[in-house]
Design a protein around this motif. Structure first.
Motif, mmCIF file in Angstrom:
data_model
loop_
_atom_site.group_PDB
_atom_site.id
_atom_site.type_symbol
_atom_site.label_atom_id
_atom_site.label_comp_id
_atom_site.label_asym_id
_atom_site.label_seq_id
_atom_site.Cartn_x
_atom_site.Cartn_y
_atom_site.Cartn_z
ATOM 1 N N LYS A 136 0.841 -1.199 0.000
ATOM 2 C CA LYS A 136 0.000 0.000 0.000
ATOM 3 C C LYS A 136 0.883 1.259 0.000
ATOM 4 O O LYS A 136 0.656 2.195 -0.775
ATOM 5 C CB LYS A 136 -0.905 -0.039 1.232
ATOM 6 C CG LYS A 136 -1.647 1.227 1.525
ATOM 7 C CD LYS A 136 -2.855 1.369 0.657
ATOM 8 C CE LYS A 136 -3.581 2.669 0.957
ATOM 9 N NZ LYS A 136 -4.582 2.973 -0.042
ATOM 10 N N ALA A 137 1.894 1.245 0.872
ATOM 11 C CA ALA A 137 2.804 2.398 0.941
ATOM 12 C C ALA A 137 3.584 2.529 -0.367
ATOM 13 O O ALA A 137 3.788 3.635 -0.874
ATOM 14 C CB ALA A 137 3.767 2.231 2.122
ATOM 15 N N PHE A 138 3.991 1.397 -0.915
ATOM 16 C CA PHE A 138 4.753 1.404 -2.172
ATOM 17 C C PHE A 138 3.903 1.980 -3.309
ATOM 18 O O PHE A 138 4.376 2.761 -4.135
ATOM 19 C CB PHE A 138 5.188 -0.032 -2.482
ATOM 20 C CG PHE A 138 6.134 -0.158 -3.643
ATOM 21 C CD1 PHE A 138 7.257 0.640 -3.745
ATOM 22 C CD2 PHE A 138 5.915 -1.097 -4.630
ATOM 23 C CE1 PHE A 138 8.139 0.524 -4.810
ATOM 24 C CE2 PHE A 138 6.782 -1.230 -5.701
ATOM 25 C CZ PHE A 138 7.895 -0.420 -5.792
ATOM 26 N N THR A 151 1.511 4.147 -2.982
ATOM 27 C CA THR A 151 1.451 5.598 -2.766
ATOM 28 C C THR A 151 2.740 6.260 -3.255
ATOM 29 O O THR A 151 2.711 7.299 -3.905
ATOM 30 C CB THR A 151 1.261 5.902 -1.263
ATOM 31 O OG1 THR A 151 0.087 5.231 -0.831
ATOM 32 C CG2 THR A 151 1.123 7.390 -0.997
ATOM 33 N N TYR A 152 3.850 5.618 -2.937
ATOM 34 C CA TYR A 152 5.149 6.156 -3.368
ATOM 35 C C TYR A 152 5.202 6.235 -4.904
ATOM 36 O O TYR A 152 5.640 7.230 -5.468
ATOM 37 C CB TYR A 152 6.267 5.254 -2.849
ATOM 38 C CG TYR A 152 7.645 5.718 -3.246
ATOM 39 C CD1 TYR A 152 8.383 6.554 -2.424
ATOM 40 C CD2 TYR A 152 8.196 5.320 -4.457
ATOM 41 C CE1 TYR A 152 9.638 6.995 -2.797
ATOM 42 C CE2 TYR A 152 9.453 5.756 -4.848
ATOM 43 C CZ TYR A 152 10.179 6.585 -4.006
ATOM 44 O OH TYR A 152 11.407 7.011 -4.395
ATOM 45 N N LEU A 153 4.726 5.174 -5.553
ATOM 46 C CA LEU A 153 4.768 5.150 -7.022
ATOM 47 C C LEU A 153 3.872 6.231 -7.612
ATOM 48 O O LEU A 153 4.208 6.844 -8.621
ATOM 49 C CB LEU A 153 4.328 3.779 -7.547
ATOM 50 C CG LEU A 153 5.284 2.629 -7.269
ATOM 51 C CD1 LEU A 153 4.667 1.310 -7.726
ATOM 52 C CD2 LEU A 153 6.622 2.838 -7.962
ATOM 53 N N ALA A 191 5.749 9.258 -7.416
ATOM 54 C CA ALA A 191 6.882 9.253 -8.355
ATOM 55 C C ALA A 191 6.421 9.352 -9.801
ATOM 56 O O ALA A 191 7.229 9.528 -10.697
ATOM 57 C CB ALA A 191 7.708 7.986 -8.169
ATOM 58 N N ALA A 192 5.115 9.232 -10.020
ATOM 59 C CA ALA A 192 4.599 9.203 -11.396
ATOM 60 C C ALA A 192 4.556 10.575 -12.042
ATOM 61 O O ALA A 192 4.189 10.703 -13.194
ATOM 62 C CB ALA A 192 3.204 8.599 -11.418
#
Lengths: 189, 264
Positions: B83-85, B87-89, B92-93
């Protein structure tokens, strides 16, 4: 298993010697078997997969004095047979409870702490690996197949090699984030 | 290719607890015996969690995911991480120049390197002169712009420290007075010895502004990196400033994240 049986250094060494004459290779085999047994019990829905994996290995160790000299069969199959027995006993001993499945997490935004750790762990990767990780997982599924194919071509590697490389990066970041959270949480309580 | 797809389907069914009993032993034995197959199972777990988060599972798969897959703490942690990953992506998008977003795959000489070939030296001198003139012009304009933007009053300073915040209670709340047209974030960098930084202002997963080539200066509060921006660009809401140190080789490293809530 007898209640008074205790795992000793000698009996563990005997397991390693049984797995392989090269102690280092044997150690790697032991680690691999343990990890995979944990996954096996996890996939069977057991709530204590590590305990069951250790119980399986302990039983094999305990049985070794009886079998090691004449044993000529498939060692993995032997572990598997013992794991099945341990699992049967687990089910009899502990009927699968209807545990509430806590999926509430997917309704919440990840806490800042988690994102902090994620930032830190991804920043520890090389720039190339950061790009690979982000590019590989970024696309929506519909566009993913073509996107990943393009990425593999740009990197000059096969699609499956890219898949494994991306997975390993992600797995490394996941472990790093877990360590980061364990390390940081007590400081802010 | 077909075999790989078939294997993926087999693994997916296995992970969801949907494998017929007669096939189960073969799969489990293969997992114990074959490191590559075991690795495929681990990859399959990640894929399944990602699809769950993307709401791509069918109803039957969703039911199996909840009752058969999400059964251990380890998998709950995986869900939390994924889930956190995700959000990070999403953060980063935001569009970045192609050269920095693509992995450094060297397909030969880069376009700008051709300027420095012996046969193109005249072109290189001309390009350098044009570039220099452009930099000087832009610097002058930026200087004039910064002077005019402060005419409504001095910059409103917002000191921030790299924060581990667990919830709303910890986030720094700031109200920008109306008589300030400019805001200056002062990010404490502690003992970080870097001389070159890059900062990114993020809100709701979107990158709003990027500062490049910033240096730290010594203030009474220690070493800080100052970032200025028009106050009018900061609407009420939650922001994060992601600071990275940049090495001489251009490698970036995380230097902290600075959360702040603008209440007006």
């Amino acid at each position: 298993m007898k209640k008074n049986w205790v795992l000793t250094r000698e009996s563990f060494d005997a397991l390693l010697a049984w797995l392989d004459s090269d102690r280092e290779v044997a150690g790697q085999q032991y680690e691999a078997i343990r990890r995979r047994l944990i996954k096996l019990f996890t996939c069977r829905g057991c709530y204590e997969p590590e305990d069951l994996a250790d119980e399986t290995i302990n039983r094999v160790i305990k049985k070794l004095p009886e079998i090691e000299k004449e044993f000529a069969g498939d060692k993995i199959r032997y572990f598997y047979g013992v794991a099945n027995k341990v699992h049967l006993e687990y089910i009899r001993r502990k009927p699968v409870p209807d545990l509430p499945i806590d999926l509430a997490i997917d309704d919440e935004a990840p806490p800042n702490l988690e994102l902090e750790c994620l930032d830190k762990c991804i920043a520890e990767l090389t720039t190339n690996n950061q790009s690979l990780l982000i590019e590989y997982y970024q696309e929506d599924k519909r566009a993913k197949i073509n996107h990943r194919k393009d990425l593999a071509e740009r990197l000059g590697i096969a699609a499956n090699a890219l898949r494994i490389r991306a997975y390993r990066l992600r797995a490394g970041v996941e472990v790093c984030v877990r360590d980061c959270l364990n390390h940081r949480e007590p400081e802010i309580v | 290719m077909n075999t790989e797809t078939k294997e993926n389907i087999t693994i997916r069914r296995y992970l969801l607890g949907l494998t017929p009993a007669a096939e189960l032993a073969a799969i489990e034995e293969q997992m114990l015996r074959d490191g590559d197959f075991y690795q495929e199972i681990l990859i399959g777990e990640d894929d399944l969690v990602d699809e769950y988060l993307a709401e791509k599972l069918s109803n039957a798969e969703l039911e199996a995911f909840q009752s058969n897959f999400m059964t251990t703490d380890e998998r709950r942690e995986k869900l939390r991480f994924s889930k956190a990953f995700k959000t990070y992506l999403t953060e980063a998008a935001t569009p970045v120049p192609a050269a920095s977003s693509a992995p450094a795959v060297d397909h030969g000489r880069k376009w700008y390197q051709s300027f420095f070939l012996p046969e193109n030296r005249v072109l290189a001198f001309a390009a350098t002169a044009v570039l220099l003139a452009a930099v000087l012009t832009l610097s002058f304009l930026a200087f004039r712009s910064s002077r005019s933007s402060t005419s409504g009053g001095p910059a409103f300073a917002i000191p921030l420290s790299s924060g581990i915040t667990r919830g709303d209670g910890d986030i720094k709340r700031v109200s920008i007075p109306k008589d300030h047209d400019l805001v200056r974030f002062q990010l404490g960098v502690g003992d970080n010895p870097s001389t070159n930084y890059k900062a990114e202002l993020i809100s709701e997963g979107k990158s709003l502004k990027v500062w490049d080539r910033i240096s730290a200066s010594v203030t009474p509060n220690g070493r800080t990196v100052a970032l200025e921006m028009p106050a009018g660009d900061l609407q009420p809401g939650d922001y994060r400033i992601r600071l990275s140190s940049v090495s001489e080789a251009g490698e970036t490293a995380n230097a902290g994240t600075f959360p702040v809530r603008i209440t007006r």
